[in-house]
Design a protein around this motif. Sequence first.
Motif, PDB file in Angstrom:
ATOM      1  N   VAL A 234       0.832  -1.203   0.000  1.00  0.00           N
ATOM      2  CA  VAL A 234       0.000   0.000   0.000  1.00  0.00           C
ATOM      3  C   VAL A 234       0.870   1.257   0.000  1.00  0.00           C
ATOM      4  O   VAL A 234       0.594   2.216  -0.724  1.00  0.00           O
ATOM      5  CB  VAL A 234      -0.951   0.000   1.215  1.00  0.00           C
TER       6      VAL A 234
ATOM      7  N   GLY B 205      -7.335  -2.263  -8.881  1.00  0.00           N
ATOM      8  CA  GLY B 205      -7.141  -0.826  -8.888  1.00  0.00           C
ATOM      9  C   GLY B 205      -5.950  -0.422  -9.735  1.00  0.00           C
ATOM     10  O   GLY B 205      -6.079  -0.027 -10.893  1.00  0.00           O
TER      11      GLY B 205
ATOM     12  N   ILE C  34      -6.821  -2.992  -4.180  1.00  0.00           N
ATOM     13  CA  ILE C  34      -6.092  -1.754  -4.484  1.00  0.00           C
ATOM     14  C   ILE C  34      -5.003  -2.022  -5.512  1.00  0.00           C
ATOM     15  O   ILE C  34      -4.850  -1.286  -6.499  1.00  0.00           O
ATOM     16  CB  ILE C  34      -5.478  -1.168  -3.199  1.00  0.00           C
TER      17      ILE C  34
ATOM     18  N   TYR D 190       0.952   4.116  -2.884  1.00  0.00           N
ATOM     19  CA  TYR D 190       0.660   5.500  -2.488  1.00  0.00           C
ATOM     20  C   TYR D 190       1.759   6.443  -2.984  1.00  0.00           C
ATOM     21  O   TYR D 190       1.468   7.513  -3.543  1.00  0.00           O
ATOM     22  CB  TYR D 190       0.533   5.584  -0.974  1.00  0.00           C
TER      23      TYR D 190
ATOM     24  N   TRP E  78      -5.973   8.197  -4.169  1.00  0.00           N
ATOM     25  CA  TRP E  78      -6.487   6.845  -4.340  1.00  0.00           C
ATOM     26  C   TRP E  78      -7.655   6.760  -5.323  1.00  0.00           C
ATOM     27  O   TRP E  78      -7.864   5.733  -5.965  1.00  0.00           O
ATOM     28  CB  TRP E  78      -6.933   6.286  -2.986  1.00  0.00           C
TER      29      TRP E  78
ATOM     30  N   LEU F 207     -10.332   3.785  -5.620  1.00  0.00           N
ATOM     31  CA  LEU F 207     -10.608   3.735  -4.182  1.00  0.00           C
ATOM     32  C   LEU F 207     -11.243   5.059  -3.765  1.00  0.00           C
ATOM     33  O   LEU F 207     -10.579   5.977  -3.300  1.00  0.00           O
ATOM     34  CB  LEU F 207      -9.337   3.467  -3.382  1.00  0.00           C
TER      35      LEU F 207
END
Length: 260
Positions: free
Chosen positions: A80, A175, A171, A84, A94, A99
């Motif tokens: 994560v 994502g 994610i 980021y 995000w 997200l």
Amino acid sequence: MSNASSESNPAAKKINVPWNPWLAVIFAVGVYFASQIIAGTLIALYPLQHHWSETQANDWLNSSVTAQFIYIMVTEALIVGAIYLFLRMYRLGWAAIGLKRPRLDDLLYGFAAVPFYFGFYLASLALATYLFPNLDINQQQELGFNNVHGLWPLAMTFISLVVLPPLVEEIMVRGFLYSSLKKALPTVGAVLVTSGIFAAAHLPEGGAAGPLYIAALDTFVLSLVLVYLREKTGSLWASITLHAIKNGVAFVMLFVLHIV
């Protein structure tokens, strides 16, 4: 929400991230492996610090629920964190990879997709066993959690299998990875490549018994449904919901009812 009409049909918006899609794929795969190596190295420091023998260290690493929990926490946090930082390089948040703020509709879509996923998987399993009669459908998945007894070990196992993977994997895969591939490939190609990568990542979970093809089939089918939810809702929360329910069912069967 300031733009209710566009929010009601977010799937109509084309995903068009600003980065090189193939660079992002290499980055995602690299982060996946690097996070495991780093987490494994950090966990291995504990036995070294206590001057344990190799046998003691291996027993602890293979049987300790706490060790597995910390390993997964560190691995997921690194993934994560890396994504980021990648997004921040492009001054994005995000929402750029789906997200967004969760909506009730997202959760409802996730729940509604449960019977569809299980039906799709059972049909795919029947076809696979027909085409490949030697497919071992009873091969056990090495989850890394053994001898889970007591409330706290059960809670750590639940977080490690039902909470963190659905959130982080959605994610990263549906994502970041899917958003990147959709820029480089037609939608069908992006869906298949994303799902293929996701399935391949689960092959090693067969452990010493060899590649876990049954898990690869399961996760490939699951990913097809998860990507559909991502497209349908324009958000990751429906996918996260379905993924968590699927893992939750497995958790209950394995660690609560002990029927698998």
